[in-house]
Motif scaffolding. Structure first.
Motif, PDB file in Angstrom:
ATOM      1  N   GLY A 100       0.825  -1.355  -0.005  1.00 49.70           N
ATOM      2  CA  GLY A 100      -0.036   0.048   0.120  1.00 49.70           C
ATOM      3  C   GLY A 100       1.009   1.313   0.054  1.00 49.70           C
ATOM      4  N   THR A 101       0.265   2.260  -0.152  1.00 44.65           N
ATOM      5  CA  THR A 101       1.124   3.624  -0.095  1.00 44.65           C
ATOM      6  C   THR A 101       0.172   4.683   0.593  1.00 44.65           C
ATOM      7  OG1 THR A 101      -0.077   4.309  -2.284  1.00 44.65           O
ATOM      8  CG2 THR A 101       2.218   3.372  -2.259  1.00 44.65           C
ATOM      9  N   GLY A 102       0.723   5.739   0.855  1.00 44.09           N
ATOM     10  CA  GLY A 102      -0.044   6.804   1.768  1.00 44.09           C
ATOM     11  C   GLY A 102       0.590   7.729   2.657  1.00 44.09           C
ATOM     12  N   ASP A 103       0.259   8.815   3.501  1.00 46.29           N
ATOM     13  CA  ASP A 103       0.866   9.597   3.842  1.00 46.29           C
ATOM     14  C   ASP A 103       1.591   9.038   5.287  1.00 46.29           C
ATOM     15  OD1 ASP A 103      -1.478   9.234   5.212  1.00 46.29           O
ATOM     16  OD2 ASP A 103      -2.192  11.193   5.285  1.00 46.29           O
ATOM     17  N   ALA A 104       1.629   8.128   5.609  1.00 54.23           N
ATOM     18  CA  ALA A 104       1.808   7.536   6.828  1.00 54.23           C
ATOM     19  C   ALA A 104       3.121   6.600   6.501  1.00 54.23           C
ATOM     20  CB  ALA A 104       0.925   6.688   7.828  1.00 54.23           C
ATOM     21  N   GLN A 105       3.487   6.653   5.407  1.00 54.13           N
ATOM     22  CA  GLN A 105       4.487   5.500   4.855  1.00 54.13           C
ATOM     23  C   GLN A 105       5.924   5.996   5.315  1.00 54.13           C
ATOM     24  OE1 GLN A 105       4.512   4.387   0.706  1.00 54.13           O
ATOM     25  NE2 GLN A 105       6.576   3.896   0.424  1.00 54.13           N
ATOM     26  N   GLU A 106       6.166   7.379   5.321  1.00 59.94           N
ATOM     27  CA  GLU A 106       7.499   7.701   5.650  1.00 59.94           C
ATOM     28  C   GLU A 106       7.456   7.487   7.466  1.00 59.94           C
ATOM     29  OE1 GLU A 106       8.300  11.728   4.948  1.00 59.94           O
ATOM     30  OE2 GLU A 106       8.146  11.494   2.637  1.00 59.94           O
ATOM     31  N   ASP A 107       6.452   7.670   8.170  1.00 55.80           N
ATOM     32  CA  ASP A 107       6.555   7.472   9.691  1.00 55.80           C
ATOM     33  C   ASP A 107       6.929   5.937   9.826  1.00 55.80           C
ATOM     34  OD1 ASP A 107       5.912  10.092  10.290  1.00 55.80           O
ATOM     35  OD2 ASP A 107       3.834   9.778  10.271  1.00 55.80           O
ATOM     36  N   VAL A 108       6.245   5.126   9.093  1.00 50.39           N
ATOM     37  CA  VAL A 108       6.481   3.587   9.293  1.00 50.39           C
ATOM     38  C   VAL A 108       8.156   3.184   8.981  1.00 50.39           C
ATOM     39  CG1 VAL A 108       5.962   1.407   8.353  1.00 50.39           C
ATOM     40  CG2 VAL A 108       4.012   2.909   8.568  1.00 50.39           C
TER      41      VAL A 108
END
Length: 260
Positions: A160-168
Motif C-alpha cells: 500500500g501507499t499513503g501519507d503514513a509511509q514515511e513514519d513507518v
C-alpha cells in the motif's frame, strides 16, 4: 435521470453528491437509500482547522443526512449500533461487502516470496491497505518493530501507499530493524492474492473501520489475524477462534507479545 426512470436513488456519501441524491429523490418522488460506509469524524485531519468541534459537526451532519433517507445500510453490526446510538431513526439494515473467497484462496505465497527474495522459512508479518494516519499505523509499526528486535530474521511485509509511509520507515529505523521492513507498494489482481498468501500473520490496528474487509480477505487466504478491537473488526474476528483480538487499549508491548 428522467429518461433512465429509476425506482430508487442510492447514495454512498452524505455530502456533495449526497446532496444531489436528496434533490433527485425529491424531484422524482423516489425513495432514498444511504450506505453509511465511513466514520467521517475520523477523516477531519485532511481538512484545515481540524478540531473536536469539527468532528462533532461532521458526525452530526451524517446523522441528520441518514434521518432524511428512507433506509440506511450499515456494512457491519458495529456501525449499525453506533449510528443508532448517535440518533439515526431511519430503518437500518446490515449488509457487509462480499468478497470472492475462492479468489483470495488462490494466492501463491511461495512464488511471491521468491519474487521478493524472502526465504521460504522466514517468518512474515503482513499488512495491506492505505498507509493513512487514521489507520493507526504508527502504533502498528512500533509493535511489529518491537517483535523484529527479538526475531532478527522476521520480515514486515507492507503493501500500500499513503501519507503514513514515511513514519513507518522512520519507526523501523529508530528501532534499528530497517532490514526487517519490506514495502512493496500497491498490489492488485493476482499479485494481491499472492501477497496475502506469503504472510504468516496479518496485523491490523485501525480504529476507524466500518467492516474490516482486509481481515476477511486475509482469512480467506488462510492467514490468521492479530488485531485491535474496533467497530467493524469485532464483526469479523473472534478471539481464539479465527485469530487474536486484543482490547482497543492494548499497549504496543502487548500487541508485540501477541505476535511472538
Amino acid at each position: 435521470i428522467t429518461a433512465f426512470d429509476p425506482d430508487i436513488v442510492h447514495s454512498h456519501h452524505p455530502f456533495l453528491l449526497g446532496d444531489s441524491a436528496v434533490r433527485i429523490s425529491r424531484l422524482q418522488g423516489l425513495p432514498l437509500v444511504f450506505t453509511h460506509h465511513t466514520l467521517y469524524e475520523q477523516y477531519t485531519h485532511y481538512v484545515p482547522l481540524d478540531s473536536p468541534a469539527l468532528k462533532n459537526f461532521v458526525s452530526d451532519l451524517a446523522t441528520q443526512y441518514a434521518n432524511i433517507c428512507n433506509h440506511v445500510i450499515a456494512p457491519s453490526s458495529g456501525v449499525k449500533d453506533l449510528i443508532y446510538q448517535r440518533g439515526v431513526k431511519s430503518p437500518i439494515a446490515v449488509l457487509p461487502t462480499g468478497i470472492d473467497i475462492d479468489r483470495f484462496a488462490s494466492g501463491d505465497g511461495r512464488q511471491f516470496r521468491q519474487r521478493h527474495d524472502i526465504a521460504l522459512d522466514t517468518p512474515v508479518i503482513g499488512h495491506i491497505g492505505r498507509l493513512a494516519h487514521e489507520k493507526n499505523l504508527c502504533y502498528l509499526a512500533k509493535a511489529v518493530a518491537r517483535t523484529a528486535r527479538t526475531i532478527p530474521e522476521l520480515k514486515f511485509l507492507v503493501a500500500g501507499t499513503g501519507d503514513a509511509q514515511e513514519d513507518v520507515v522512520k519507526i523501523f529505523s529508530q528501532h534499528g530493524v530497517d532490514d526487517s521492513l519490506l514495502m512493496v507498494g500497491n498490489m492488485s489482481g493476482q499479485d494481491l492474492m499472492d501477497c496475502y498468501a506469503a504472510m504468516d500473520i496479518f496485523v491490523f490496528a485501525s480504529q476507524s473501520e466500518t467492516q474490516g474487509l482486509v481481515l476477511a480477505e486475509a482469512m480467506a487466504g488462510s492467514v490468521p489475524v492479530v488485531a485491535l478491537s474496533a467497530t467493524g473488526v469485532d464483526d469479523v474476528l473472534v478471539n481464539d477462534v479465527n485469530g487474536t483480538l486484543l482490547d482497543s487499549t492494548a499497549s504496543e508491548e502487548e500487541f508485540s507479545n501477541a505476535l511472538r
